[in-house]
Design a protein around this motif. Structure first.
Motif, short mmCIF file in Angstrom:
data_model
loop_
_atom_site.label_atom_id
_atom_site.label_comp_id
_atom_site.label_asym_id
_atom_site.label_seq_id
_atom_site.Cartn_x
_atom_site.Cartn_y
_atom_site.Cartn_z
N THR A 1 37.82 84.75 27.70
CA THR A 1 38.79 84.05 26.88
C THR A 1 38.14 82.85 26.20
OG1 THR A 1 40.59 84.69 28.35
CG2 THR A 1 41.01 82.81 26.91
N LYS A 2 38.49 82.64 24.94
CA LYS A 2 38.05 81.46 24.20
C LYS A 2 39.26 80.85 23.52
CE LYS A 2 33.29 82.70 23.22
NZ LYS A 2 32.26 82.90 22.19
N GLN A 3 39.25 79.52 23.42
CA GLN A 3 40.35 78.83 22.79
C GLN A 3 39.82 77.86 21.75
OE1 GLN A 3 43.22 77.16 25.45
NE2 GLN A 3 44.39 76.19 23.81
N THR B 1 41.27 86.69 23.75
CA THR B 1 40.82 87.30 25.01
C THR B 1 40.30 88.69 24.71
OG1 THR B 1 42.50 86.09 26.26
CG2 THR B 1 41.56 88.03 27.31
N THR B 2 39.17 89.03 25.32
CA THR B 2 38.62 90.37 25.21
C THR B 2 38.34 90.91 26.61
OG1 THR B 2 37.64 89.99 23.04
CG2 THR B 2 36.70 91.78 24.33
N THR C 1 51.44 87.08 19.50
CA THR C 1 50.18 87.65 19.92
C THR C 1 49.88 88.91 19.11
OG1 THR C 1 50.47 86.81 22.17
CG2 THR C 1 48.89 88.59 21.88
N HIS D 1 46.21 85.10 20.41
CA HIS D 1 47.50 84.44 20.59
C HIS D 1 47.54 83.19 19.70
CE1 HIS D 1 51.23 83.31 22.51
NE2 HIS D 1 50.76 82.08 22.63
N ILE E 1 33.74 87.04 20.55
CA ILE E 1 34.06 87.04 21.97
C ILE E 1 33.66 88.37 22.62
CG2 ILE E 1 36.46 87.58 21.44
CD1 ILE E 1 37.18 85.95 23.95
N ASN F 1 44.02 81.35 20.78
CA ASN F 1 43.42 81.75 22.03
C ASN F 1 43.10 83.24 21.94
OD1 ASN F 1 42.98 82.51 24.72
ND2 ASN F 1 44.44 81.03 25.49
N SER G 1 41.50 93.63 22.99
CA SER G 1 41.36 92.21 22.71
C SER G 1 42.70 91.73 22.18
CB SER G 1 40.25 91.97 21.67
OG SER G 1 40.05 90.59 21.47
#
Length: 118
Positions: A73-75, A82-83, A40, A93, A69, A80, A90
């Protein structure tokens, strides 16, 4: 000769930048992964950000946009992002890393400053 699974992906660099009135820092600054490993990358910013974008510059120099973003979370496949704007952070991963993940990773945080009255 060992298979690719045993090879090192190389260094994944995280860049630090400053945008007018906002300091942006990433950690770790450099990362070496084995193929199949996960890691990460974290991005912290000094003020509230309206959105965060993640980029990868591959060893050939090509800049690849990974995520836009604003929050949540967006994948996308093994990536992946996350903000959490209220926490000014942010993260990106990478799971089951592959040789194509090698390169320099950038996070860019945008803050829209209030407009002065006309």
């Amino acid at each position: 000769m060992k298979r690719l699974v045993d090879t090192v992906l190389g260094l994944l660099f995280a860049q630090v930048c400053c945008v007018r009135g906002m300091d942006v820092g990433q950690s770790p600054p450099a990362l070496s992964l084995q193929e199949g490993a996960s890691s990460t990358l974290r991005c912290n910013f000094s003020t509230f950000a309206d959105n965060v974008q993640w980029y990868l510059q591959n060893p050939g120099g090509r800049l690849i946009h990974l995520f836009y973003i604003p929050s949540g979370t967006k994948q996308d496949g093994r990536l992946n992002a996350t903000t959490v704007p209220t926490e000014r952070r942010s993260s990106l991963h990478i799971s089951s890393s592959q040789t194509t993940d090698s390169g320099t990773y950038f996070c860019a945080a945008q803050h829209s400053a209030p407009q002065a009255p006309a």
